[in-house]
Structure formats: structure tokens, C-alpha cells
Motif scaffolding. Structure first.
Motif, short mmCIF file in Angstrom:
data_model
loop_
_atom_site.label_atom_id
_atom_site.label_comp_id
_atom_site.label_asym_id
_atom_site.label_seq_id
_atom_site.Cartn_x
_atom_site.Cartn_y
_atom_site.Cartn_z
N GLU A 98 -4.99 -48.92 -13.91
CA GLU A 98 -6.38 -49.20 -14.20
C GLU A 98 -6.84 -50.51 -13.54
O GLU A 98 -6.19 -51.54 -13.67
CB GLU A 98 -6.63 -49.25 -15.71
CG GLU A 98 -5.89 -50.31 -16.49
CD GLU A 98 -4.55 -49.82 -17.03
OE1 GLU A 98 -4.16 -50.27 -18.13
OE2 GLU A 98 -3.88 -49.02 -16.34
N LEU A 100 -10.31 -51.24 -13.88
CA LEU A 100 -11.40 -51.59 -14.77
C LEU A 100 -11.21 -50.88 -16.11
O LEU A 100 -10.59 -49.82 -16.16
CB LEU A 100 -12.75 -51.16 -14.18
CG LEU A 100 -13.17 -51.77 -12.83
CD1 LEU A 100 -14.39 -51.02 -12.29
CD2 LEU A 100 -13.48 -53.25 -12.99
N ILE A 102 -13.52 -49.92 -19.82
CA ILE A 102 -14.69 -49.98 -20.70
C ILE A 102 -14.13 -49.80 -22.10
O ILE A 102 -13.42 -48.83 -22.38
CB ILE A 102 -15.71 -48.88 -20.38
CG1 ILE A 102 -16.24 -49.05 -18.95
CG2 ILE A 102 -16.86 -48.90 -21.38
CD1 ILE A 102 -17.10 -47.88 -18.48
N GLY A 119 -17.33 -54.19 -20.76
CA GLY A 119 -16.97 -53.60 -19.48
C GLY A 119 -18.14 -52.93 -18.77
O GLY A 119 -19.25 -52.92 -19.28
N PRO A 120 -17.82 -52.37 -17.59
CA PRO A 120 -16.51 -52.34 -16.92
C PRO A 120 -16.06 -53.76 -16.54
O PRO A 120 -16.83 -54.52 -15.96
CB PRO A 120 -16.76 -51.50 -15.65
CG PRO A 120 -18.07 -50.81 -15.88
CD PRO A 120 -18.85 -51.70 -16.77
N LEU A 226 -18.50 -49.06 -10.94
CA LEU A 226 -17.08 -48.73 -10.95
C LEU A 226 -16.39 -49.13 -9.65
O LEU A 226 -15.19 -48.93 -9.49
CB LEU A 226 -16.89 -47.24 -11.23
CG LEU A 226 -17.51 -46.78 -12.56
CD1 LEU A 226 -17.22 -45.30 -12.80
CD2 LEU A 226 -17.03 -47.62 -13.72
#
Length: 241
Positions: A98, A100, A102, A119-120, A226
Motif C-alpha cells: 500500500e 496510500l 483511506i 486520507g488518502p 490516488l
């Protein structure tokens, strides 16, 4: 917004881990509903499905959705577990780690819960260890849609379970499995009820989950948030105590 409606979730079928390009989706199908007595006893941690799809109202946005806490009877109520950290994990570099996250957290009990989103953001930890990050100042309420930050919309609450599953036929194919309701194993097939070898014909399957609801966390945000240079992302979800 339409992307947060029950119908849009139902259209997605069952996707547990999804790799999505902005022009198409390649998905791995699967679902989990209280498969063991242990997870049935902690429904707030029970992830049932994960969905990723283009926003039906804004071509620049993407929608991420996770479903948890299955088998809520129609008309029944259940809240998110305030001791659980719910996470979307996004890999935008193709290394299956991962980049990022959320995160969603909940405060309070019942339908008076507050919803907090962050987040992200780059996660403080990756892999099996998780750490909560600072949420946005704007919080939401259970079963409501809110905007924690500019460009993002979030819904957290009850939705009809979108996963279609003929559990009765499944148990005739693979008996001696625990049912998701009682945790009691189904007896092995005998001469009076031989095992099946295939699913029922199209149009004759019985949806065991009809009439049951789940708790859903749905996030719509710009694709650009993203940060994928290749135009592809991989998304999975976790629940952490």
C-alpha cells in the motif's frame, strides 16, 4: 449522489480484491460472511466485499466501497465497531504494497455514531501492522453523506447486501461446512441427499442473502488523489482492532 445508493452497490456483484484501470476493471471475485464462529462473534471486523468502480456522475472520480458486518436482518439495526480501524489500502506502483490509505473510524454507539475519515495519505506502517492517522476536522453521521474535504464524498451506514449467493446449493456441493448463521456444520451428504456437482441452472438459483443488509463505507473522490502514474491501482481493505 448516485454512487452511494443501494442500487449502485448491488450492480457490482462480489469483488474482494480489485485492480482497476481508469478505463476498465479486472477483478478477483470472492466474499466472506461469518465463515467461522470467531468472526461471527465479531461482526464489526467481518469484511464481506470490496468494490471499485468509476463514478456514474463524474468521469473524473472513482468510488471505493467496503461492506462489513453481514447478515443484518431487514429492518434491524447495527452500528460500526468503534474499536476497529477500517482501511482502504491503495497500491499505485504495482508492488502489492500500500502506498496510500483511506481510514474510517467511528465514535459512539448505535445510530448516533460519528464518522471520521482520513486520507488518502501515506500510511505510517505497511503490511500487517496498522496505525491510525489524523482525521479531517469535518465528521459525518451514521447513515448520512458528508464531505470531509473538498472533492470527497463519504457515506457510512446500512445498505442491502449486494452479494448474490446460493448457499443451499453450495452446501450440497461442499457439505460439512459451518453455516454463517449458526456456526454449526452441515451434515455430510447421504444416500437420500446426494452431493451436487454443479450450481443450479441460470435463473433457478436461490439468493440466501436476499433480505439481509450490511454496513457499507463508500468513498467517492477524484482519481487524481490516488496518484497513479500508470493509470492503474490495486485496492484491498482491512479491519484492525
Amino acid at each position: 449522489m448516485k454512487s452511494l445508493t443501494k442500487r449502485s452497490l448491488a450492480l457490482m456483484g462480489g469483488a474482494l480484491i480489485v485492480t482497476a484501470g481508469w478505463l476498465g476493471v479486472r477483478q478477483a471475485r470472492g466474499s466472506d460472511h461469518a465463515d467461522t464462529p470467531q468472526i461471527a462473534a465479531a461482526p464489526g471486523t467481518d469484511l464481506t466485499d470490496v468494490f471499485v468502480f468509476p463514478s456514474p456522475t463524474n468521469s473524473n472520480n472513482v468510488v471505493l466501497a467496503m461492506c462489513v458486518s453481514p447478515l443484518i436482518p431487514s429492518g434491524g439495526t447495527r452500528a460500526f465497531d468503534p474499536d476497529v480501524l477500517y482501511q482502504f489500502k491503495i497500491d499505485n506502483t504495482g508492488d502489492n504494497v500500500e502506498d496510500l490509505v483511506i481510514q474510517a473510524r467511528f465514535e459512539g454507539v448505535g445510530t448516533d455514531q460519528k464518522v471520521f475519515i482520513s486520507g488518502p495519505v501515506v500510511p505510517p506502517r505497511t503490511g500487517t501492522m496498522s496505525e491510525a492517522t489524523t482525521p479531517y476536522a469535518t465528521s459525518g453521521v451514521f447513515n448520512g453523506t458528508f464531505t470531509p474535504t473538498s472533492g470527497m464524498q463519504v457515506f457510512a451506514g446500512v445498505r442491502e447486501d449486494p452479494f448474490f449467493f446460493d448457499l443451499e446449493q453450495f452446501f450440497t456441493i461442499l457439505p460439512d461446512r459451518a453455516t454463517p448463521i449458526t456456526g454449526t456444520a452441515v451434515p455430510l451428504a447421504d444416500a437420500n441427499k446426494p452431493k451436487a456437482t454443479t450450481w443450479r441452472a441460470a435463473g433457478s438459483a436461490k439468493d440466501f442473502l436476499a433480505g439481509y443488509n450490511v454496513l457499507s463505507i463508500v468513498v467517492e473522490l477524484p482519481k487524481s488523489a490516488l496518484k497513479s502514474s500508470s493509470g492503474k491501482i490495486a485496492v484491498w481493505c482491512t479491519t484492525s482492532k
